[in-house]
Design a protein around this motif. Structure first.
Motif, mmCIF file in Angstrom:
data_model
loop_
_atom_site.group_PDB
_atom_site.id
_atom_site.type_symbol
_atom_site.label_atom_id
_atom_site.label_comp_id
_atom_site.label_asym_id
_atom_site.label_seq_id
_atom_site.Cartn_x
_atom_site.Cartn_y
_atom_site.Cartn_z
ATOM 1 N N PHE A 1 -13.021 -48.357 -19.714
ATOM 2 C CA PHE A 1 -11.408 -47.674 -19.651
ATOM 3 C C PHE A 1 -11.050 -47.100 -21.046
ATOM 4 C CE2 PHE A 1 -11.342 -51.999 -17.420
ATOM 5 C CZ PHE A 1 -11.116 -51.340 -16.212
ATOM 6 N N PHE B 1 -10.415 -53.884 -24.764
ATOM 7 C CA PHE B 1 -11.317 -53.361 -25.937
ATOM 8 C C PHE B 1 -11.290 -54.337 -26.986
ATOM 9 C CE2 PHE B 1 -8.569 -49.647 -24.103
ATOM 10 C CZ PHE B 1 -9.501 -49.201 -23.575
ATOM 11 N N PHE C 1 -0.472 -40.763 -26.167
ATOM 12 C CA PHE C 1 0.970 -40.808 -25.817
ATOM 13 C C PHE C 1 1.704 -41.423 -26.924
ATOM 14 C CE2 PHE C 1 4.245 -43.813 -24.421
ATOM 15 C CZ PHE C 1 5.299 -42.857 -23.924
ATOM 16 N N SER C 2 1.161 -42.406 -27.599
ATOM 17 C CA SER C 2 2.216 -43.005 -28.764
ATOM 18 C C SER C 2 2.173 -42.205 -29.712
ATOM 19 C CB SER C 2 1.563 -44.459 -29.191
ATOM 20 O OG SER C 2 2.298 -45.260 -29.761
ATOM 21 N N THR D 1 -3.316 -43.509 -23.536
ATOM 22 C CA THR D 1 -2.319 -44.283 -23.910
ATOM 23 C C THR D 1 -2.120 -44.350 -25.339
ATOM 24 O OG1 THR D 1 -3.240 -46.015 -22.475
ATOM 25 C CG2 THR D 1 -1.414 -46.857 -23.691
ATOM 26 N N PHE D 2 -3.130 -44.279 -26.135
ATOM 27 C CA PHE D 2 -2.898 -44.006 -27.539
ATOM 28 C C PHE D 2 -2.156 -42.595 -27.864
ATOM 29 C CE2 PHE D 2 -4.237 -42.569 -31.693
ATOM 30 C CZ PHE D 2 -3.750 -43.484 -32.664
ATOM 31 N N ALA E 1 6.500 -51.008 -27.446
ATOM 32 C CA ALA E 1 5.657 -50.723 -28.519
ATOM 33 C C ALA E 1 5.197 -49.325 -28.873
ATOM 34 C CB ALA E 1 4.904 -51.887 -28.977
ATOM 35 N N LEU E 2 4.589 -48.880 -27.755
ATOM 36 C CA LEU E 2 3.796 -47.771 -27.844
ATOM 37 C C LEU E 2 4.783 -46.397 -27.879
ATOM 38 C CD1 LEU E 2 1.175 -47.986 -24.781
ATOM 39 C CD2 LEU E 2 0.989 -47.720 -27.235
ATOM 40 N N ILE F 1 0.438 -50.895 -32.468
ATOM 41 C CA ILE F 1 0.129 -49.976 -31.429
ATOM 42 C C ILE F 1 -1.189 -49.979 -30.859
ATOM 43 C CG2 ILE F 1 -0.293 -47.159 -31.228
ATOM 44 C CD1 ILE F 1 1.920 -46.809 -33.319
ATOM 45 N N LEU F 2 -2.406 -50.234 -31.669
ATOM 46 C CA LEU F 2 -3.512 -50.584 -31.223
ATOM 47 C C LEU F 2 -3.527 -51.951 -30.097
ATOM 48 C CD1 LEU F 2 -5.764 -49.888 -34.345
ATOM 49 C CD2 LEU F 2 -5.113 -48.292 -32.403
ATOM 50 N N VAL G 1 -1.923 -52.915 -22.360
ATOM 51 C CA VAL G 1 -1.646 -51.972 -21.242
ATOM 52 C C VAL G 1 -2.674 -51.795 -20.576
ATOM 53 C CG1 VAL G 1 -0.829 -49.621 -20.561
ATOM 54 C CG2 VAL G 1 0.468 -50.914 -22.302
ATOM 55 N N VAL G 2 -3.905 -51.540 -21.176
ATOM 56 C CA VAL G 2 -5.130 -51.139 -20.051
ATOM 57 C C VAL G 2 -5.491 -52.464 -19.619
ATOM 58 C CG1 VAL G 2 -7.360 -50.245 -20.411
ATOM 59 C CG2 VAL G 2 -5.583 -49.425 -21.718
ATOM 60 N N VAL H 1 -1.972 -50.751 -26.875
ATOM 61 C CA VAL H 1 -2.828 -50.048 -25.905
ATOM 62 C C VAL H 1 -3.842 -50.890 -25.294
ATOM 63 C CG1 VAL H 1 -4.996 -48.591 -26.297
ATOM 64 C CG2 VAL H 1 -3.118 -47.782 -27.620
ATOM 65 N N LEU I 1 4.510 -39.351 -30.171
ATOM 66 C CA LEU I 1 5.729 -39.722 -30.307
ATOM 67 C C LEU I 1 6.022 -39.873 -31.880
ATOM 68 C CD1 LEU I 1 6.412 -42.125 -27.643
ATOM 69 C CD2 LEU I 1 8.076 -40.825 -28.438
ATOM 70 N N PHE J 1 -8.606 -43.961 -20.418
ATOM 71 C CA PHE J 1 -7.439 -44.634 -20.206
ATOM 72 C C PHE J 1 -6.847 -44.821 -21.450
ATOM 73 C CE2 PHE J 1 -4.807 -47.732 -18.273
ATOM 74 C CZ PHE J 1 -3.535 -47.147 -18.139
ATOM 75 N N GLY J 2 -7.728 -45.668 -22.334
ATOM 76 C CA GLY J 2 -7.071 -46.286 -23.594
ATOM 77 C C GLY J 2 -6.812 -45.190 -24.451
#
Lengths: 559, 206
Positions: free
Chosen positions: B28, A116, B38-39, B35-36, A214-215, A177-178, A184-185, A181, B42, B31-32
């Motif tokens: 993606f 991204f 999920f964070s 993932t976000f 980090a996530l 966090i961004l 990971v992807v 993400v 928390l 999927f991204g």
């Protein structure tokens, strides 16, 4: 998964044609090229390294005498708070994760960019405003409560500055966090198809573990800081015991992030080590899988150790026991890495380049810091040295002797790739020698100071500690001076250095198969992976068919 | 640049992205987003943990003068949970290339979201205590407010989908990632609410 079936037409319209190379002013814009963003992170972080370093020098000047005669003690508190905050959130995290991560991960896995790119740029551009908030907070006295911002201190001192501090940390946390993400992807989905999971360079494994961590942990810190912000500004009582709140609760929320943050700062560095050492030792890495999986193990175990920062916070016995054990377990995967690197060096045809010197220096310094870490992780010992200079000594060995040495190693190692020019080796060695001596002069005496009972975060101290403190101050100024050869080397070499070939170190990871500096979308034709990334000294030629890499031949078989 | 027929062929040859620049690989984004989220979950986790810790330490929770109402939030819960099914109808519709149907169901979802927010606001105004009243009120307003903020974002996402869908051919059965992402986000907001409702309202009964 649904996303695998979504066809190509659903992507946003194509961006305008990419230029062949970037102009200097492109580096000051919202640019989506991962290499530009990587350099933006590195340079921004370095500026804050200098600022945070100056703060440290001013504090060391204050500490050269027992009396608070150089600074107003409140300013001293603001400096110690922001020194820690800037070094962690504005230097090591953005340099190691944002800088090297963004620059190297797509190049190492054979991708043209991150998954991204726009999100990536957005994540970077959250860092400068956060930095401005921190710097600006000095006009309101600066946050006074240390980088941990424990209430009640953080709720009763410098409210405006503390609020700005919170906003800054939440901003960099969001950015982190961004970024995570994206990593990971990218690492899961964007590898060249010929690269299997056990052919991913170890730096990418480390970045993968870092990003997962980090996530997991960053949002919890954000939650804690939002509560703190409400306590300061909106009259809530989450952390006010007199109204039923709980100060220890803040410590849990804070350390649930901030202990893993230690691994955020060292895992990418471990990744850099695993790249630098085999290239300059001309040997296959010892224990590829052990190193890769130990990153994941650190990531996992690292989530369950945070209370070792709170052994003196009225922590019950069972918690001390549990968190002592879990903390000591972290030493196992860390030791796996250390021994693997030593075994890689063993019998290698070592080239003592500046990158390699810093890597070997890191090995020594980190083992030292790791050992004091094991002592601190043991609650029975920790209770006696909690909040003394022993702790300061420990975390500077791992963060300066570890993370900063690693960043230096990485900068030297990839300088030819990033800039297309070679740096000056003798100056690099001068830089290493000054840094190595400076580090030990500054931080070694602090162990003794701490064991003798000198508390941390004080502007004045008992006169019996003066001699050792002066030694520390001398070392700190040597460290400050060590920036000069580095800075001169970098600037001069970037402008005037001899041109670098695409693969000056004969590395086997994919970033060496493209030009130095890489072209805008990294490769004309993507390389194909035919063997692992660390098969040095086996008579292999660079095992890729990429157009730009084909010209490079590996040295003949040795060792 | 490779033309799009070739591109599709290349993509079909592998499960993962490769050989293509960033605008030419698989999408993606879903999927991204997962993932976000999920964070993000928390962060709620941090608030919920805070709530539980403070609740565990309190003598009475919620304290007498700050009791919670149950009827209105229960209705609100029913609205929000059903909206998750409604938005899925919209997703089904677009998979059959029925843009009109999708627009209808998404508009209904947005409306239900707004009703939920209205109900929440009404609850705030009629409870008789504010953010600062006591520790329970702190937690109550912070968690429900933070969740409400997410509902608001979800409503805006849906409105964004509706706005974009006014253009002929923007969405189709094969091209609707934005719709899917709005739906996923909406489900996320819904799940968080169920946990939140349990913690704040149901646990208050015990």
């Amino acid at each position: 998964m649904a996303q695998a079936q979504i066809p190509i037409q659903s992507m946003p319209p194509m961006p305008p044609e990419m230029p062949k190379a970037w102009k200097w002013y492109d580096y000051f814009t919202f640019n989506i090229d991962h290499k530009v963003i990587g350099i933006q992170y590195l340079v921004t972080a370095f500026v804050f390294y200098l600022i945070g370093g100056l703060m440290a020098l001013v504090m060391r000047a204050e500490l050269s005498t027992p009396d608070p005669d150089v600074l107003d003690p409140e300013l001293y508190n603001a400096l110690l708070t922001n020194h820690g905050t800037i070094m962690i959130f504005m230097w090591i995290v953005p340099a190691a994760i944002g800088g090297f991560g963004n620059y190297l991960v797509p190049l190492m896995i054979g991708a043209r960019d991150m998954a991204f790119p726009r999100l990536n740029a957005l994540a970077f551009w959250m860092v400068p405003p956060a930095a401005l908030l921190l710097i600006g907070s000095f006009f309101f006295g600066g946050a006074q409560s240390g980088w941990t911002a424990y209430p009640p201190l953080s709720e009763i001192t410098a409210n405006t500055a503390q609020s700005m501090w919170i906003l800054a940390i939440v901003l960099v946390g969001t950015s982190s966090i961004l970024g995570a993400v994206n990593f990971v992807v990218t690492i899961m989905k964007m590898r060249v198809p010929s690269m299997s999971w056990d052919e991913i360079p170890l730096f990418c494994w480390a970045m993968f573990a870092t990003s997962l961590l980090a996530l997991f942990s960053t949002p919890v810190l954000a939650a804690g800081l939002v509560l703190l912000f409400f306590d300061i500004n909106f009259g809530t009582a989450f952390f006010k015991p007199e109204e039923g709140g709980d100060v220890v609760l803040y410590q849990h929320l804070f350390w649930f992030y901030s202990h893993p943050a230690v691994y955020l700062m060292i895992l990418p560095i471990f990744g850099i080590m695993s790249e630098v050492i085999p290239v300059h030792a001309r040997k296959p890495i010892f224990g590829y899988k052990a190193i890769a999986y130990s990153s994941m193990a650190i990531c996992f175990v690292g989530l369950f150790v945070w209370v070792h920062h709170m052994f003196t916070s009225g922590t019950p016995g069972w918690m001390r026991l549990f968190f002592t054990i879990s903390t000591l377990i972290v030493a196992v995967p860390t030791g796996v890495k250390i021994f693997s690197w030593v075994a890689t060096l063993w019998g290698g045809k070592i080239r003592y380049t500046s990158a390699m010197l810093f890597a070997i220096g890191l090995l020594a310094m980190f083992v030292f810091g790791g050992l004091s870490g094991v002592t601190l992780g043991t609650s029975s010992f920790d209770i006696h040295v909690h909040d003394t200079y022993y702790v300061v000594a420990h975390f500077h060995y791992v963060l300066f002797g570890g993370s900063v040495f690693g960043i230096y190693a990485g900068i030297y190692h990839w300088f030819p790739k990033i800039t297309g020019r070679m740096y000056n080796e003798p100056l690099g060695i001068v830089h290493f020698v000054m840094t190595f001596i400076g580090t030990n002069l500054t931080f070694l005496p602090m162990h003794s100071l701490g064991l003798h009972g000198m508390p941390r975060r004080v502007a004045m101290y008992d006169p019996q500690f003066q001699t050792l403190n002066q030694l520390c101050t001398f070392g700190a100024f040597l460290l400050g001076a060590s920036i000069l050869p580095f800075f001169i080397n970098m600037v001069w070499s970037w402008i005037n250095g001899p041109e670098a070939t695409s693969n000056p170190w004969n590395g086997l990871t994919l970033e060496w198969t493209t030009d130095s500096p890489p072209i805008v979308e990294n490769w004309e034709t993507l390389p194909t992976v035919t063997s692992g990334p660390y098969e040095y000294g086996m008579g292999k030629t660079l095992p890729y068919l990429g157009i730009n890499g084909a010209e490079v031949a590996e040295e003949s078989a040795t060792s | 640049m490779i033309d799009s027929a070739q591109t599709n062929e290349l993509i079909a040859s592998s499960d993962d992205a490769h050989g293509l620049s960033d605008h030419e690989h698989h999408d993606f984004r879903v999927f991204g987003l997962l993932t976000f989220l999920f964070s993000e979950s928390l962060m709620f986790g941090g608030f919920f943990a805070t709530f539980l810790v403070l609740r565990g330490a309190a003598a009475q929770w919620p304290p007498e003068e700050t009791e919670v109402e149950l009827l209105l939030p229960a209705i609100n819960t029913i609205i929000l949970v059903s909206s998750s099914f409604v938005i899925h109808l919209g997703d089904d519709a677009i998979k059959k290339n029925d843009v009109k149907g999708m627009r209808l169901w998404y508009a209904v979802t947005a409306l239900m979201g707004v009703v939920f927010l209205g109900g929440q606001l009404y609850e705030y105004l009629t409870l008789g205590y504010g953010l600062q009243t006591n520790l329970f009120a702190n937690c109550f307003y912070l968690t429900t407010g933070f969740h409400g903020l997410h509902v608001l974002v979800g409503v805006f996402l849906i409105l964004g989908v509706l706005w974009r869908s006014r253009r002929e051919g923007h969405y189709s059965d094969t091209q609707h990632v934005g719709i899917e992402m709005a739906e996923i986000y909406w489900h996320f907001v819904d799940i968080i609410w169920i946990i939140l409702f349990t913690l704040i309202y149901i646990l208050a009964l015990l």
